[in-house]
Design an enzyme around this catalytic site. Structure first.
Site, short mmCIF file in Angstrom:
data_model
loop_
_atom_site.label_atom_id
_atom_site.label_comp_id
_atom_site.label_asym_id
_atom_site.label_seq_id
_atom_site.Cartn_x
_atom_site.Cartn_y
_atom_site.Cartn_z
N SER A 66 11.07 -94.10 -37.15
CA SER A 66 10.96 -93.82 -38.55
C SER A 66 11.90 -92.97 -39.07
O SER A 66 12.26 -92.94 -39.99
CB SER A 66 9.51 -93.39 -39.17
OG SER A 66 8.61 -94.51 -39.23
N LYS A 69 14.31 -94.39 -41.04
CA LYS A 69 14.25 -94.55 -42.59
C LYS A 69 14.93 -93.63 -43.58
O LYS A 69 15.46 -94.01 -44.43
CB LYS A 69 12.82 -94.57 -43.06
CG LYS A 69 11.95 -95.52 -42.20
CD LYS A 69 10.39 -95.33 -42.39
CE LYS A 69 9.42 -96.42 -41.60
NZ LYS A 69 8.10 -95.81 -41.44
N TYR A 189 14.31 -104.20 -39.79
CA TYR A 189 13.36 -103.02 -39.88
C TYR A 189 13.24 -102.85 -38.29
O TYR A 189 13.25 -101.79 -37.99
CB TYR A 189 12.39 -103.47 -40.65
CG TYR A 189 11.27 -102.23 -40.41
CD1 TYR A 189 11.34 -101.20 -41.16
CD2 TYR A 189 9.90 -102.60 -39.38
CE1 TYR A 189 10.37 -100.14 -40.79
CE2 TYR A 189 9.02 -101.47 -39.41
CZ TYR A 189 9.40 -100.44 -40.03
OH TYR A 189 8.49 -99.19 -39.99
N TYR A 242 4.50 -88.50 -43.46
CA TYR A 242 3.45 -89.44 -43.86
C TYR A 242 2.23 -88.37 -44.37
O TYR A 242 2.40 -87.62 -45.32
CB TYR A 242 2.82 -90.15 -42.31
CG TYR A 242 3.69 -90.62 -41.68
CD1 TYR A 242 4.80 -91.54 -42.30
CD2 TYR A 242 4.13 -90.13 -40.49
CE1 TYR A 242 5.88 -92.05 -41.46
CE2 TYR A 242 4.98 -90.58 -39.72
CZ TYR A 242 6.03 -91.34 -40.17
OH TYR A 242 7.00 -91.97 -39.45
N VAL A 260 7.39 -92.33 -34.70
CA VAL A 260 6.56 -92.44 -33.68
C VAL A 260 7.08 -92.35 -32.29
O VAL A 260 6.38 -92.23 -31.28
CB VAL A 260 5.35 -93.69 -33.83
CG1 VAL A 260 4.77 -93.23 -35.04
CG2 VAL A 260 6.24 -95.00 -33.78
#
Ligand SMILES: NC(=O)CC[C@H](N)C(=O)O
Length: 306
Positions: A66, A69, A189, A242, A260
């Site tokens: 992530s 992102k 992605y 998150y 992760v």
């Protein structure tokens, strides 16, 4: 006078050594990540002036997951400007990164670009602009000053088991919020998540966030405007870890983006960018030792945005 950063990082690595691999869980829902040995820890930083310091396994490549992102958001902001925000919000979700629940009541508009739904929506925008996979690699390689690549095994592993991401993309598509074919969007992605980089490369690549958008190496080249860099930092602080973002702001007080794979990028605006990595995660999907290391860093240096 700035602290002796090399001594600070060495000290953190030594302090955390006995805990390495002792607690937390390596992400197991992506089979290729489940095989990564837990007992690894690396930390690196790059100051605005270009000084670098590193300790532990800082040159071992890992799956950025992530953290990607952050960079796809940056690419989309550069290329789309304000239009990007028609499809993606800017509020913390307070839910796990792969949750579907809010999309139903919010007409398929993801809360923010750092949860999976939001990053898939960003990927859709990038697919519309064309050449997206190559663009992501070229962007990351330019920022890191070294060629970076996808780990095809991790990308394939995610494609085989990413049922929640398939669901998220299809659900958003049902609301008319994804323009391209779901398979094409997810291919981007899954590949962006499967980029392999190490702590040194990531501390460098995110350097523009501590330099008002200026390129980590070429000072006269802007990666983003100053305002865009400020906004990305704000999103990292509020949404980058998150549903732990409130706790992380409370205990660390730095804009962070985690993945992760166990990596976390953190920014001290006008000072430096850091990357820590240790694969074992806590229940929210953030690196357990990574968060501890950042807490120690802030305590030892007094550097924080607050
Ligand atoms: N939090 C993460 O790093 C999640 C990324 C992972 N590739 C997923 O889609 O589930």
């Amino acid at each position: 006078m700035s602290p002796d950063f090399q001594a600070v990082l060495d000290d953190i690595a030594t302090t955390l050594q006995p805990e390495c691999g002792m607690a937390g869980q390596v992400a197991s829902y992506i089979p290729a990540l489940a095989r990564v040995p837990a007992a690894q820890f690396g930390i690196a930083l790059r100051t605005c002036k270009g000084e670098e310091a590193l300790a532990g396994d800082a040159t071992t490549p890992f799956s950025i997951q992530s953290i990607s992102k952050l960079f796809t958001l940056t690419l989309a902001m550069r290329r789309m400007g304000e239009d990007l925000w028609d499809r993606i919000g800017r509020e913390p979700s307070g839910n796990p990164f792969n949750s579907l629940v809010q999309l139903e009541n919010e007409q398929g508009k993801p809360r923010n670009p750092f949860i999976n739904a939001g990053a898939i929506a960003v990927a859709d925008r990038l697919v519309s602009l064309g050449n997206a996979r190559a663009d992501v690699l070229a962007f990351l390689s330019d920022l890191a000053g070294e060629l970076v690549d996808f780990d095809e095994e991790v990308a394939a592993s995610e494609a085989e088991t990413g049922f929640r991401n398939v669901a998220l993309a299809n659900f958003m598509k049902s609301f008319g919020k994804i323009d391209n074919a779901v398979a094409e969007v997810l291919d981007l992605y899954f590949h962006q998540c499967a980029v392999r980089m190490n702590c040194v490369q990531l501390a460098r690549a995110a350097g523009f966030l501590s330099r008002d958008g200026a390129h980590p190496v070429h000072r006269r080249k802007q990666v983003t405007t100053e305002r865009q860099a400020r906004r990305i930092n704000a999103l990292m602080l509020t949404c980058g870890t998150y549903d732990a973002a409130g706790d992380v702001a409370f205990s660390i007080g730095l804009p962070c983006k985690s993945g992760v794979g166990g990596g976390i990028v953190a920014v001290v605006p006008d000072h430096l960018t850091l990357c820590v990595w240790s694969p074992a995660l806590d229940a929210t999907g953030n690196s357990l030792l990574g968060l501890k290391a950042l807490e120690l860093f802030v305590a030892k240096t007094g550097l924080s945005v607050f």
